[in-house]
Structures are given as C-alpha cells and as structure tokens.
Scaffold this active site. Structure first.
Site, PDB file in Angstrom:
ATOM      1  CG  HIS A  27      66.077  -2.757 -14.193  1.00  0.00           C
ATOM      2  ND1 HIS A  27      66.387  -1.555 -14.021  1.00  0.00           N
ATOM      3  CD2 HIS A  27      65.059  -2.719 -13.154  1.00  0.00           C
ATOM      4  CE1 HIS A  27      66.049  -0.880 -12.748  1.00  0.00           C
ATOM      5  NE2 HIS A  27      65.288  -1.666 -12.247  1.00  0.00           N
ATOM      6  CE  LYS A  51      60.049   7.406  -4.710  1.00  0.00           C
ATOM      7  NZ  LYS A  51      60.678   5.902  -4.950  1.00  0.00           N
ATOM      8  NE  ARG A 100      66.811  -5.602  -5.773  1.00  0.00           N
ATOM      9  CZ  ARG A 100      66.845  -4.168  -5.475  1.00  0.00           C
ATOM     10  NH1 ARG A 100      67.410  -3.280  -6.037  1.00  0.00           N
ATOM     11  NH2 ARG A 100      65.827  -3.901  -4.887  1.00  0.00           N
ATOM     12  CB  SER A 137      67.726   2.773 -10.551  1.00  0.00           C
ATOM     13  OG  SER A 137      67.449   1.765 -11.594  1.00  0.00           O
TER      14      SER A 137
END
Length: 169
Positions: A27, A51, A100, A137
């Site tokens: 990040h 969440k 990614r 993460s």
C-alpha cells in the site's frame, strides 16, 4: 499561500482508497508513487459496517498518517458510502489503484467503469512493485496470527501495532 494554488492553477488531486487493515509496504509503495504524481493524495479509509477489522478505523488512520508523514502531501480520512461521492465532495478527479495480478484487474476494471459512469472520476491503475505482488493485509494478518515473521512486509510501527494487537487476542 505557496505552491500551485497560489499561482492560480488547479491542484492535482487523487485518492488511494482501501480498508488498510493494516497498511502494508505494498500500500505504502502505491501511495508513495501517487504522491510523486499528484499535488495532494487523499488516502480514503473505507468504513465497512459489516466487517469487523483487526484495527479500528481511527487506529488505521493514525498508523497511515504516521507512515505517510514524510511524503508531505498525503491527507488521510475515512469514508463510508460511495467512493465517487467522497471524490465529488473534495473535487478529486482521479482514483489510483494498485494492481497485483490479472485477477485484480477483472474486478477493478468493473469498478473503474462504474465509477466513471456515475461521476466521471477516472481510475488509474499502477502495477504493484513485484516485491509486493503477493501481498495483502489479509494474508499478513493470517501469517502473523500463526507466528510467521511479517516484519519485512509492514512499516515498523505497523508491525509493532500488529504484534501487540495479536498478542491481546
């Protein structure tokens, strides 16, 4: 006032959105690269009521502010709702997202097209540094929870906060 605003030019703004639970070196790489291209980079920490994060939104904001302080042009805030509304309120014309893998592109392209259709906000995709191409993460939290060494994947203060938080559990 100094800088582009004082000269009557438009300040180039972009946003790097995410949950950042916690912020990783991947990040930080994307935010740092964006900070070289834009006058102001807003890091928008998403509030997702459904969440339960490892870190609270306020803790994430504090950690991000700490690790981005040296960039000098990063502002960190939380948001809920649509990212395009966050962008409209702050006159941010561009979203910067790191990619990614091809699998990221499929999802992010749909989001980019939706965001542009809703508001005209553009999305710029930045290929992730290969060093961080596997990094998320979620993966960091999982490996750390099992005692794996993730210190090289996080800024030192974030790693310390992660170790402390996992030790509380």
């Amino acid at each position: 006032m100094t800088g582009p605003e004082s000269e009557g030019t438009t300040v180039r703004r972009a946003v790097c959105p995410g949950s950042f639970d916690p912020i990783t070196n991947g990040h930080l790489d994307i935010i740092g690269r964006a900070s070289k291209l834009y006058d102001v980079v807003h890091v928008a920490v998403m509030i997702n009521q459904s969440k339960k994060g490892l870190f609270t939104v306020d803790e994430r904001i504090g950690l991000i502010r700490e690790v981005t302080a040296d960039f000098g042009n990063v502002e960190v805030e939380s948001f809920h709702g649509l990212l395009v509304d966050f962008c409209k309120q702050r006159e941010i014309p561009a979203i910067v997202k790191g990619l990614r893998a091809v699998s990221d592109f499929d999802y992010e392209l749909q989001m980019a097209q939706m965001n542009n259709g809703l508001s005209g906000v553009e999305t710029l995709f930045v290929p992730t540094n290969p060093t961080y191409s596997f990094l998320s993460s979620s993966l960091v939290k999982e490996v750390a929870a099992w005692g794996g060494d993730v210190s090289h994947l996080l800024p030192p203060t974030v790693h310390a906060a992660l170790v402390e938080r996992l030790g509380e559990r």
